[in-house]
Design a protein around this motif. Structure first.
Motif, PDB file in Angstrom:
ATOM      1  N   SER A  10     -16.581  -5.905   0.312  1.00 25.39           N
ATOM      2  CA  SER A  10     -15.751  -6.875   1.022  1.00 25.39           C
ATOM      3  C   SER A  10     -16.364  -7.111   2.390  1.00 25.39           C
ATOM      4  N   GLU A  11     -16.258  -8.344   2.844  1.00 26.19           N
ATOM      5  CA  GLU A  11     -16.786  -8.748   4.143  1.00 26.19           C
ATOM      6  C   GLU A  11     -15.666  -9.393   4.945  1.00 26.19           C
ATOM      7  N   GLN A  12     -15.405  -8.832   6.105  1.00 24.40           N
ATOM      8  CA  GLN A  12     -14.415  -9.371   7.044  1.00 24.40           C
ATOM      9  C   GLN A  12     -13.024  -9.513   6.419  1.00 24.40           C
ATOM     10  N   CYS A  46     -14.340 -12.025   0.277  1.00 22.54           N
ATOM     11  CA  CYS A  46     -14.314 -12.415   1.679  1.00 22.54           C
ATOM     12  C   CYS A  46     -13.206 -13.442   1.941  1.00 22.54           C
ATOM     13  N   ARG A  47     -13.144 -13.920   3.153  1.00 27.21           N
ATOM     14  CA  ARG A  47     -12.183 -14.956   3.553  1.00 27.21           C
ATOM     15  C   ARG A  47     -12.844 -16.329   3.463  1.00 27.21           C
ATOM     16  N   TYR A  50     -15.726 -17.100   6.063  1.00 29.09           N
ATOM     17  CA  TYR A  50     -16.983 -16.425   5.753  1.00 29.09           C
ATOM     18  C   TYR A  50     -17.745 -17.194   4.672  1.00 29.09           C
ATOM     19  N   TYR A  84     -20.155 -14.338  -4.226  1.00 25.06           N
ATOM     20  CA  TYR A  84     -19.199 -14.333  -3.122  1.00 25.06           C
ATOM     21  C   TYR A  84     -17.917 -15.032  -3.572  1.00 25.06           C
ATOM     22  N   SER A  86     -13.937 -16.097  -2.296  1.00 27.16           N
ATOM     23  CA  SER A  86     -12.932 -16.216  -1.245  1.00 27.16           C
ATOM     24  C   SER A  86     -11.566 -15.794  -1.786  1.00 27.16           C
TER      25      SER A  86
END
Length: 141
Positions: A10-12, A46-47, A50, A84, A86
């Motif tokens: 996971s990123e941010q 991620c969001r 991102y 990736y 969202s």
């Protein structure tokens, strides 16, 4: 060098995939049923912001999306990628299509795999075919 496999990051965002081990086995099964082999597949959750940044930087698209798949495959028939996703888009789509978040996240995950396997959704006919594949594979979960 690490062994190939399906990994989750996971990123941010704080996000943990429900049933990660079961999902890993399911994705491997889907790839096998399509006569391919899983290599190194990284799912990055991620969001929106991102993923929008990635969309602009690498694809020159200025819009939100639920998934971007980067094919890293080098050996024919071995699927490797960075995918990736969202979580914001998945939540919104689950609400929009009146489905459970769990089903929508798995639909998006298998959608990315189907792209790597050569399926397209650029025309209505191809999109319908891809949706039928997604439905069939979701039923195997």
């Amino acid at each position: 060098m690490p062994l190939p496999g399906i990994r989750y990051f996971s990123e941010q965002i704080r996000f943990s995939l429900p049933h990660p081990r079961k999902t890993r086995h399911w994705i491997k099964r889907v790839i096998g049923l399509e006569k391919a082999t899983p290599g190194e597949i990284n799912y990055v959750f991620c969001r929106d912001q991102y993923l929008l940044k990635i969309n602009k930087q690498y694809l020159n698209h200025m819009s939100y999306t639920d998934i971007i798949t980067f094919d890293n495959s080098v050996v024919p028939g071995v699927i490797s990628a960075d995918i990736y996703i969202s979580i914001d888009r998945v939540r919104e789509n689950a609400e929009k299509y009146q489905t459970l978040f769990d089903e929508e996240i798995h639909r998006v995950m298998v959608h990315g795999i189907l792209h790597l396997l050569g399926y397209s959704d650029k025309t209505k006919r191809k999109k319908d075919r891809m949706t039928k594949k997604e439905d069939a594979y979701l039923s195997l979960r």
